[in-house]
Enzyme design. Structure first.
Site, PDB file in Angstrom:
ATOM      1  N   ARG A  37       0.837  -1.197   0.000  1.00 37.59           N
ATOM      2  CA  ARG A  37       0.000   0.000   0.000  1.00 37.59           C
ATOM      3  C   ARG A  37       0.871   1.244   0.000  1.00 37.59           C
ATOM      4  NH1 ARG A  37      -4.894   1.847   2.994  1.00 37.59           N
ATOM      5  NH2 ARG A  37      -5.065   4.005   2.343  1.00 37.59           N
ATOM      6  N   ASP A  74      -9.105  -0.841   8.433  1.00 35.82           N
ATOM      7  CA  ASP A  74      -9.644   0.274   9.219  1.00 35.82           C
ATOM      8  C   ASP A  74     -10.136  -0.220  10.565  1.00 35.82           C
ATOM      9  OD1 ASP A  74      -9.378   2.239   7.221  1.00 35.82           O
ATOM     10  OD2 ASP A  74     -11.283   1.657   6.300  1.00 35.82           O
ATOM     11  N   ASP A 119      -6.591  -2.305   2.591  1.00 36.22           N
ATOM     12  CA  ASP A 119      -7.006  -1.234   3.478  1.00 36.22           C
ATOM     13  C   ASP A 119      -7.508  -1.887   4.761  1.00 36.22           C
ATOM     14  OD1 ASP A 119      -7.649   1.351   4.204  1.00 36.22           O
ATOM     15  OD2 ASP A 119      -9.572   1.351   3.155  1.00 36.22           O
ATOM     16  N   ARG A 134      -6.589   0.386  -3.889  1.00 33.63           N
ATOM     17  CA  ARG A 134      -5.529  -0.027  -2.969  1.00 33.63           C
ATOM     18  C   ARG A 134      -5.504  -1.548  -2.837  1.00 33.63           C
ATOM     19  NH1 ARG A 134      -7.893   3.108   1.115  1.00 33.63           N
ATOM     20  NH2 ARG A 134      -7.588   4.793  -0.346  1.00 33.63           N
TER      21      ARG A 134
HETATM   22  N1  ROI Z   1     -15.188   1.086  -1.690  1.00 35.58           N
HETATM   23  C1  ROI Z   1     -15.548  -0.168  -1.400  1.00 35.58           C
HETATM   24  N2  ROI Z   1     -16.596  -0.706  -2.028  1.00 35.58           N
HETATM   25  N3  ROI Z   1     -14.900  -0.926  -0.479  1.00 35.58           N
HETATM   26  C2  ROI Z   1     -13.826  -0.430   0.193  1.00 35.58           C
HETATM   27  O1  ROI Z   1     -13.238  -1.138   1.042  1.00 35.58           O
HETATM   28  C3  ROI Z   1     -13.416   0.889  -0.075  1.00 35.58           C
HETATM   29  N4  ROI Z   1     -12.367   1.458   0.592  1.00 35.58           N
HETATM   30  C4  ROI Z   1     -12.005   2.693   0.372  1.00 35.58           C
HETATM   31  C5  ROI Z   1     -12.702   3.582  -0.600  1.00 35.58           C
HETATM   32  C6  ROI Z   1     -11.696   4.095  -1.607  1.00 35.58           C
HETATM   33  C7  ROI Z   1     -13.319   4.733   0.168  1.00 35.58           C
HETATM   34  N5  ROI Z   1     -13.771   2.903  -1.308  1.00 35.58           N
HETATM   35  C8  ROI Z   1     -14.135   1.640  -1.033  1.00 35.58           C
HETATM   36  O2  ROI Z   1     -11.008   3.177   1.068  1.00 35.58           O
END
Ligand code: ROI
Length: 182
Positions: A85, A99, A97, A94
């Site tokens: 990343r 979170d 991710d 990416r």
């Molecule tokens: N959109 C989807 N569908 N799933 C994600 O995990 C995701 N993660 C992000 C952004 C770019 C906001 N869009 C996403 O970080």
């Protein structure tokens, strides 16, 4: 420190996203001071944010950890970096991710980290896998997950079929008392 139940959103839309998400779940299991409790099924979702990027694979993992929230964040960022990343475009594609969605009953607003995750309430790709793990969950402010789901149809979200996965990956039964208590 008393162990806290944390929910981690996992997302990928580059470099074999299904494999990325499954590898990420393994990496979460290996975190120090942490026990992985369960991981949701995988979902395929249309990108939220910048249009024109590939579909995402999403899941949510439940962890029990004694890592403080900011240390957990540092550990998650190290896993993301190890998976290639590079933080460039906001809301762009990416490979991985991770979170922190919820960290026990903590409410935190700071320069590095906001908990609950600030966009948790509007994202079907987070709310539906969370429901798989903890249908009775409440946010620290008392809002129930059920209330949020009512406002958030599973728009452009589909379960990844078990048959698409190379190894079956089940949701484990998780104890009833791990949700954020009220
Ligand atoms: N959109 C989807 N569908 N799933 C994600 O995990 C995701 N993660 C992000 C952004 C770019 C906001 N869009 C996403 O970080």
């Amino acid at each position: 420190m008393q162990a806290v139940t944390a929910y981690i959103g996992i997302g990928s839309n580059l470099a074999d996203p299904v494999a990325q998400v499954r590898q990420a779940a393994l990496a979460l299991e290996a975190l120090p001071q942490t026990r992985a409790i369960a991981c949701s099924p995988l979902y395929r979702s249309k990108p939220w944010g910048l249009p024109g990027q590939p579909d995402y694979i999403n899941a949510v993992a439940a962890l029990e950890t004694t890592l403080p929230a900011l240390e957990l964040l540092t550990q998650l960022q190290e896993i993301e970096t190890a998976r290639g990343r590079v933080r460039t475009v906001r809301w762009g594609p990416r490979p991985l991710d991770l979170d922190i969605l919820l960290y026990g009953g903590l409410q935190l607003g700071g320069p590095r980290l906001t908990i609950p995750h600030p966009r948790l309430r509007e994202r079907a790709f987070v709310l539906y896998p969370l429901r798989d793990l903890a249908p009775d969950l409440r946010l620290p402010d008392g809002t129930t997950l059920a209330e949020l789901l009512e406002q958030c149809p599973p728009w452009e979200l589909e379960r990844v079929e078990e048959s698409e996965l190379k190894v079956s990956w089940q949701v484990q039964e998780i104890p009833h008392n791990i949700g954020v208590s009220t």
